[in-house]
Design a protein around this motif. Structure first.
Motif, PDB file in Angstrom:
ATOM      1  N   GLY A 185       0.849  -1.256   0.028  1.00 26.21           N
ATOM      2  CA  GLY A 185       0.071  -0.087   0.038  1.00 26.21           C
ATOM      3  C   GLY A 185       0.875   1.481  -0.068  1.00 26.21           C
ATOM      4  N   PHE A 186       2.229   1.313   0.400  1.00 19.71           N
ATOM      5  CA  PHE A 186       2.700   2.395   0.407  1.00 19.71           C
ATOM      6  C   PHE A 186       4.111   2.228  -0.382  1.00 19.71           C
ATOM      7  CE2 PHE A 186       0.920   2.637   4.472  1.00 19.71           C
ATOM      8  CZ  PHE A 186       0.634   3.891   4.874  1.00 19.71           C
ATOM      9  N   ARG A 187       4.215   1.115  -1.206  1.00 17.81           N
ATOM     10  CA  ARG A 187       5.442   0.952  -1.852  1.00 17.81           C
ATOM     11  C   ARG A 187       5.675   1.886  -2.945  1.00 17.81           C
ATOM     12  NH1 ARG A 187       6.818  -1.339  -6.406  1.00 17.81           N
ATOM     13  NH2 ARG A 187       4.708  -2.364  -6.599  1.00 17.81           N
ATOM     14  N   ARG A 188       4.327   2.435  -3.618  1.00 15.52           N
ATOM     15  CA  ARG A 188       4.675   3.347  -4.793  1.00 15.52           C
ATOM     16  C   ARG A 188       4.267   4.586  -4.175  1.00 15.52           C
ATOM     17  NH1 ARG A 188       0.753   0.393  -9.659  1.00 15.52           N
ATOM     18  NH2 ARG A 188       2.161  -1.701  -9.761  1.00 15.52           N
ATOM     19  N   ASN A 189       4.194   4.860  -3.239  1.00 19.16           N
ATOM     20  CA  ASN A 189       3.926   6.330  -2.733  1.00 19.16           C
ATOM     21  C   ASN A 189       4.622   6.752  -1.713  1.00 19.16           C
ATOM     22  OD1 ASN A 189       1.175   4.798  -3.630  1.00 19.16           O
ATOM     23  ND2 ASN A 189       0.800   7.053  -3.939  1.00 19.16           N
ATOM     24  N   LEU A 190       5.716   6.047  -1.160  1.00 13.59           N
ATOM     25  CA  LEU A 190       6.607   6.363  -0.232  1.00 13.59           C
ATOM     26  C   LEU A 190       8.109   5.983  -0.771  1.00 13.59           C
ATOM     27  CD1 LEU A 190       7.499   7.595   2.641  1.00 13.59           C
ATOM     28  CD2 LEU A 190       6.803   5.350   3.470  1.00 13.59           C
ATOM     29  N   VAL A 191       9.049   6.769  -0.532  1.00 19.10           N
ATOM     30  CA  VAL A 191      10.491   6.279  -0.994  1.00 19.10           C
ATOM     31  C   VAL A 191      11.423   6.909   0.219  1.00 19.10           C
ATOM     32  CG1 VAL A 191      10.074   5.752  -3.291  1.00 19.10           C
ATOM     33  CG2 VAL A 191      10.938   8.214  -2.700  1.00 19.10           C
ATOM     34  N   PHE A 192      12.662   6.104  -0.042  1.00 22.58           N
ATOM     35  CA  PHE A 192      13.662   6.734   1.307  1.00 22.58           C
ATOM     36  C   PHE A 192      14.807   6.790   0.340  1.00 22.58           C
ATOM     37  CE2 PHE A 192      17.238   6.606   3.778  1.00 22.58           C
ATOM     38  CZ  PHE A 192      17.164   7.659   4.898  1.00 22.58           C
ATOM     39  N   LEU A 193      15.571   7.928  -0.011  1.00 21.55           N
ATOM     40  CA  LEU A 193      16.818   8.121  -0.806  1.00 21.55           C
ATOM     41  C   LEU A 193      17.725   8.160   0.184  1.00 21.55           C
ATOM     42  CD1 LEU A 193      15.797  10.786  -3.408  1.00 21.55           C
ATOM     43  CD2 LEU A 193      15.460   8.349  -3.800  1.00 21.55           C
ATOM     44  N   GLU A 194      18.908   7.000  -0.243  1.00 18.33           N
ATOM     45  CA  GLU A 194      20.073   7.295   0.644  1.00 18.33           C
ATOM     46  C   GLU A 194      21.015   8.364   0.415  1.00 18.33           C
ATOM     47  OE1 GLU A 194      22.020   3.408  -0.014  1.00 18.33           O
ATOM     48  OE2 GLU A 194      20.056   2.310   0.277  1.00 18.33           O
ATOM     49  N   ASP A 195      22.006   8.506   1.422  1.00 13.50           N
ATOM     50  CA  ASP A 195      22.975   9.443   1.190  1.00 13.50           C
ATOM     51  C   ASP A 195      22.733  10.767   0.819  1.00 13.50           C
ATOM     52  OD1 ASP A 195      25.676   9.532   1.578  1.00 13.50           O
ATOM     53  OD2 ASP A 195      26.312   9.380  -0.454  1.00 13.50           O
ATOM     54  N   TYR A 196      21.752  11.283   1.522  1.00 19.42           N
ATOM     55  CA  TYR A 196      21.379  12.655   1.483  1.00 19.42           C
ATOM     56  C   TYR A 196      22.498  13.651   1.305  1.00 19.42           C
ATOM     57  CZ  TYR A 196      18.592  17.037   2.391  1.00 19.42           C
ATOM     58  OH  TYR A 196      17.996  18.083   2.348  1.00 19.42           O
ATOM     59  N   ASP A 197      22.654  14.624   0.367  1.00 20.09           N
ATOM     60  CA  ASP A 197      23.634  15.438   0.372  1.00 20.09           C
ATOM     61  C   ASP A 197      23.226  16.768  -0.456  1.00 20.09           C
ATOM     62  OD1 ASP A 197      23.563  14.440  -2.406  1.00 20.09           O
ATOM     63  OD2 ASP A 197      25.787  13.857  -2.438  1.00 20.09           O
ATOM     64  N   LEU A 198      24.074  17.588  -0.895  1.00 20.04           N
ATOM     65  CA  LEU A 198      23.428  19.001  -1.619  1.00 20.04           C
ATOM     66  C   LEU A 198      23.108  18.390  -2.906  1.00 20.04           C
ATOM     67  CD1 LEU A 198      26.185  21.551  -0.779  1.00 20.04           C
ATOM     68  CD2 LEU A 198      23.941  21.641  -0.321  1.00 20.04           C
ATOM     69  N   HIS A 199      23.416  17.515  -3.649  1.00 17.39           N
ATOM     70  CA  HIS A 199      22.813  16.958  -5.045  1.00 17.39           C
ATOM     71  C   HIS A 199      21.522  16.603  -4.703  1.00 17.39           C
ATOM     72  CE1 HIS A 199      22.735  15.836  -9.147  1.00 17.39           C
ATOM     73  NE2 HIS A 199      22.542  14.403  -8.668  1.00 17.39           N
ATOM     74  N   VAL A 200      21.232  15.562  -3.746  1.00 18.20           N
ATOM     75  CA  VAL A 200      20.003  14.934  -3.540  1.00 18.20           C
ATOM     76  C   VAL A 200      18.933  16.191  -3.087  1.00 18.20           C
ATOM     77  CG1 VAL A 200      18.555  13.446  -2.161  1.00 18.20           C
ATOM     78  CG2 VAL A 200      20.790  12.871  -3.209  1.00 18.20           C
TER      79      VAL A 200
END
Length: 851
Positions: A563-578
């Motif tokens: 139910g959440f797989r398509r609507n919620l993501v976590f992006l690794e390695d947050y930096d200025l580019h992200v």
């Protein structure tokens, strides 16, 4: 056998030498055309090298170089960019805004980290990014500023998640010779280094430089071959290691940084300490003044403190560096002894209670004691800081404690998308870059056609979706995902859905889990096929923050759930580019700190510049920015004693805002298919936020409120071999010895205890000065409406009283007038403080008599 080293530089044809010049000045980072030009040289290589133009040039294939040389269009773009940089540098201007004459002195800015661009990973989060924006705006304004920091061999950690969603850390080495950093050379053409005595040994310190437009940033590096492994590791990691590693780092930053400036022939008038990490710089400045001018410690302290500015970013005591007495003894016994002082003298400067022999040295307290100009980073944070450090000013009303504020701002050109920048140039004019704090310029946002603004915003959201899918695929491949899992990533996120971003450090007080308090209710919000909603999360937890790591794991597990797989993501390695991709593509920027723990926060400012709307707890900067028409406030600024109850209440408020206001407004479309109400709020947000919450305005406020008074004090106190500093030091001793005899003897009023609205009340007071002259004190009327607490004054005002005579027995008469412009119970009291023309703030003396 001794290893011989040589430096291999990129072999670029003469036609491409301009690229090297552009890559080595971070001016490119706030010019999207130049960044796009680098990216177009080899898009895949650009991504592989982490958007680092210096490294990309080193790895360009010979074939690709030949192709570029034969492409007349690209060569012309390179020449245009090089000319633009040359013009920018050669048109060096002297900062003279609103001044009778341009300032003729230099400001030194010290910071533990600088977040300038992802290609120079010397930052962990907001403190460093704020420092980077400070330098960029200083460059644009022509401020005579030089910056000092540390060059970290490994920088801050790279984040990756294991199969269970638990944060892991890696520390890859930085290759400085393929970054926008170059060695400082000595007169012999070799890498400049100097000896730094530390704890009965010598540490060799190398010096590097980074060009940030017109500003020079010097970085200190202890990874010298002649140092011991432990000393080489001092500058290995940002915020790594134990307490001993930290005191070594801060010794190098403060004492080493101040020495480096003077070895380079730079003698700044003003020192700006960006957080308490750099407080030892003021100590070294005192030492230099003592040895160069042969003045005692107290005199050198007066001169140094009067021209030192300390910016606190920390609203909680847990964020302050504390060093136990034995550790300070080990590192400062020889240093203090050379000055004829003891470690006990240093400890007294850095303790809340100087007489508590067992308490540690606090870097924040030390910074407060060696700085006369002190500020928080938002209006609310100033109030929190005054409460936090009230023990240092026991006789001063909390609201009068001399801690001001300069609300943070962001360097908008560094974060706004190329498409939005082009739109601004068309409808706002070039002034949006040159005068980002000009209200007239930003009012033109309302002239941007709705369809153009929305079309650009939708295209950026679509690019964000592509960016997220690519990033998720790379993350999943690194964990050994199956082909089926990789195929499913192609369906993650919807380019047409309302997209909400949450990205920041995963500290518990930022409450990343608040959104998931009621998963069933949240699922109903995101699963509406007619009004789809989705969330993009990103952020790092400190390596030793188990609670923060648990929060990341919880978000990742929620994102993997049905139910959440398509609507919620976590992006690794947050930096200025992200971060840049997120703020340029989301519709809403969500912020849920536990008030009042957010000192300021700046990510929402970057999102607003790109048209995103903020939805935030009224904390930090949002208290000042929110006006009811430029985003949403979660709650009304309440503060709770019960954090669990607070979480329940504010989680419900988030759901209610999403269900009743945010989602309906986004999907309410006109006949032309445009969300007119949403676009209007976007324009309100950009017009009201960008004009105020930019680093140009921030720098101007530092100039007006801190740098100019500090520079003026340095000039005045340093004249005649510090004669005035001596005078001020002696005056301070005399006032302290006499102050016990200062008394308010009697107070009389021109009227009784009832007075009509709009009338004036004249108050007269007889004050025994105890041997002081009337010119050496200030008498003030503190007045205002009284609150329910009989001793509490609401909206206190301060009116100066004037001296109207002095008798032979040392009693002076003062008189002042109160305008009674409000009804109700009114109160006043008389405050007497010492005064000297060279004091930054009379309350900083911490002597107050009330009457």
């Amino acid at each position: 056998m001794r290893m011989r080293r040589l430096i291999v530089q990129p072999n670029l044809p003469p036609e491409l030498q301009g690229l090297r010049k552009l890559a080595m000045n971070l001016w490119f980072s706030w010019h999207p055309d130049v960044t796009r030009m680098f990216q177009a040289l080899d898009p895949d290589l650009w991504e592989q090298t982490g958007c680092n133009p210096a490294l990309m040039l080193a790895e360009l294939s010979p074939e690709r170089k030949e192709e570029i040389v034969s492409d007349a269009v690209i060569l012309e773009q390179i020449r245009d960019a090089e000319r633009a940089l040359d013009d920018y540098i050669s048109s060096t201007k002297v900062y003279s805004f609103k001044l009778d004459r341009p300032i003729d002195y230099r400001i030194a800015y010290f910071s533990m980290e600088f977040g300038l661009n992802e290609c120079l990973p010397m930052y962990s989060g907001g403190l460093g990014v704020l420092a980077g924006d400070h330098l960029k705006s200083a460059s644009n304004l022509g401020l005579p500023l030089v910056a000092v920091g540390l060059l970290y061999q490994k920088g801050y950690f790279k984040q990756y998640l294991n199969i269970d969603g638990w944060q892991q850390e890696s520390y890859p080495d930085n290759d400085f010779y393929n970054m926008a950093v170059t060695p400082v050379l000595d007169s012999a053409g070799t890498h400049f280094s100097f000896d730094l005595p530390m704890a009965e040994r010598i540490v060799k310190v190398l010096l590097w430089k980074v060009d940030v437009g017109r500003i020079r940033l010097y970085l200190l590096d202890t990874n010298h071959p002649s140092n011991s492994p432990a000393d080489r590791a001092i500058t290995a990691e940002l915020y790594g290691g134990d307490g001993e590693t930290r005191i070594r780092q801060e010794f190098v930053l403060g004492i080493g940084g101040a020495r480096a400036l003077h070895l380079l022939g730079l003698w700044p008038f003003v020192y700006h300490l960006n957080e308490g990490h750099a407080a030892f710089a003021a100590l070294e400045r005192i030492r230099q003044t003592m040895t160069t001018n042969r003045v005692p410690f107290e005199v050198a302290l007066e001169a140094a403190a009067a021209s030192t500015v300390f910016t606190s970013h920390t609203p909680v005591a847990a964020g302050i560096d504390l060093f136990p007495p034995d550790l300070v003894e080990r590192y400062f016994k020889g240093y203090m002894g050379a000055l004829g002082l003891s470690v006990a003298d240093l400890m007294a400067l850095g303790r809340e209670n100087p007489f508590d022999q067992g308490s540690p040295l606090s870097m924040a307290v030390l910074a407060l004691r060696v700085s006369r100009g002190v500020n928080g980073v938002s209006k609310l944070h100033s109030r929190v800081a005054k409460r936090m450090w009230s023990k240092l000013w026991p006789d001063v009303d909390k609201e009068d404690i001399p801690i001001g504020y300069v609300t943070n701002g962001v360097h908008i050109p560094s974060y706004v998308s190329k498409e939005m920048a082009d739109l601004f140039e068309r409808y706002l004019g070039e002034g949006w870059i040159e005068e980002p704090d000009n209200e007239k310029v930003w009012s033109r946002v309302h002239n941007i056609p709705r369809d153009e603004l929305w079309r650009i915003h939708e295209s950026r959201r679509e690019r964000l979706v592509i960016f997220c899918r690519d990033r998720l695929s790379a993350q999943s491949k690194a964990r050994g995902a199956s082909p089926a899992d990789l195929r499913r990533i192609r369906d993650v996120l919807n380019p047409d859905a309302l997209t909400i971003g949450f990205a920041r450090r995963f500290a518990p007080y930022k409450r990343a889990g608040l959104l998931f308090s009621d998963p069933d209710r949240l699922y109903r919000i995101i699963s509406d096929k007619n009004r789809p909603v989705q969330f993009v999360f990103s952020g790092k937890a400190h390596p030793r923050d188990g609670q923060g790591k648990e929060l990341i794991k919880m978000v990742v597990h929620q994102a993997r759930s049905e139910g959440f797989r398509r609507n919620l993501v976590f992006l690794e390695d947050y930096d200025l580019h992200v971060a840049r991709n997120l703020v340029q593509g989301v519709d809403v920027w969500l912020n849920t700190p536990r008030r009042p723990n957010e000192a300021c926060g700046t990510s929402g400012m970057k999102a607003a510049a790109n048209g995103a709307l903020n939805m935030s707890i009224l904390d930090g900067w949002w208290v000042e920015a929110y006006d009811g028409a430029n985003g949403w406030a979660i709650g009304s600024g309440e503060e709770y004693d019960d954090p669990l109850y607070q979480d329940q209440v504010e989680a419900r408020l988030i759901y209610e805002l999403l269900e009743n206001e945010v989602v309906p407004l986004f999907f309410e479309r006109g006949p032309d298919g445009l969300p007119h109400g949403w676009i209007e709020m976007m324009k309100n947000s950009m017009a009201s936020i960008c004009v105020r919450f930019n680093s140009h305005r921030m720098i101007e406020e530092y100039m007006d409120d801190y740098y100019i008074p500090a520079g003026t004090a340095h000039q005045a106190l340093g004249e005649n071999r510090y004669a005035r500093a001596r005078e001020l030091s002696e005056w301070r001793k005399r006032v302290r010895s006499l102050w016990k005899d200062v008394q308010v003897l009697d107070v009389t009023e021109s009227r009784g205890d009832r007075i009509s609205l709009g009338e004036y009340l004249t108050v007269r007071a007889s004050i025994r000065l105890g041997g002081l002259g009337e010119h050496e004190v200030l008498a003030d009327l503190c007045h205002g409406r009284m609150g329910p607490d009989s001793d509490q004054m609401i909206d206190k005002s301060v009116t100066a009283m004037v001296s109207v005579g002095k008798s032979d027995d040392g009693v002076a008469r003062f008189e002042g007038t109160i305008h009674c412009d409000d009804t109700g119970v009114y109160g006043y009291k008389i405050r007497v403080v010492p005064f000297h023309p060279f004091l930054f703030d009379p309350l900083s003396v911490n002597l107050v008599t009330w009457g």
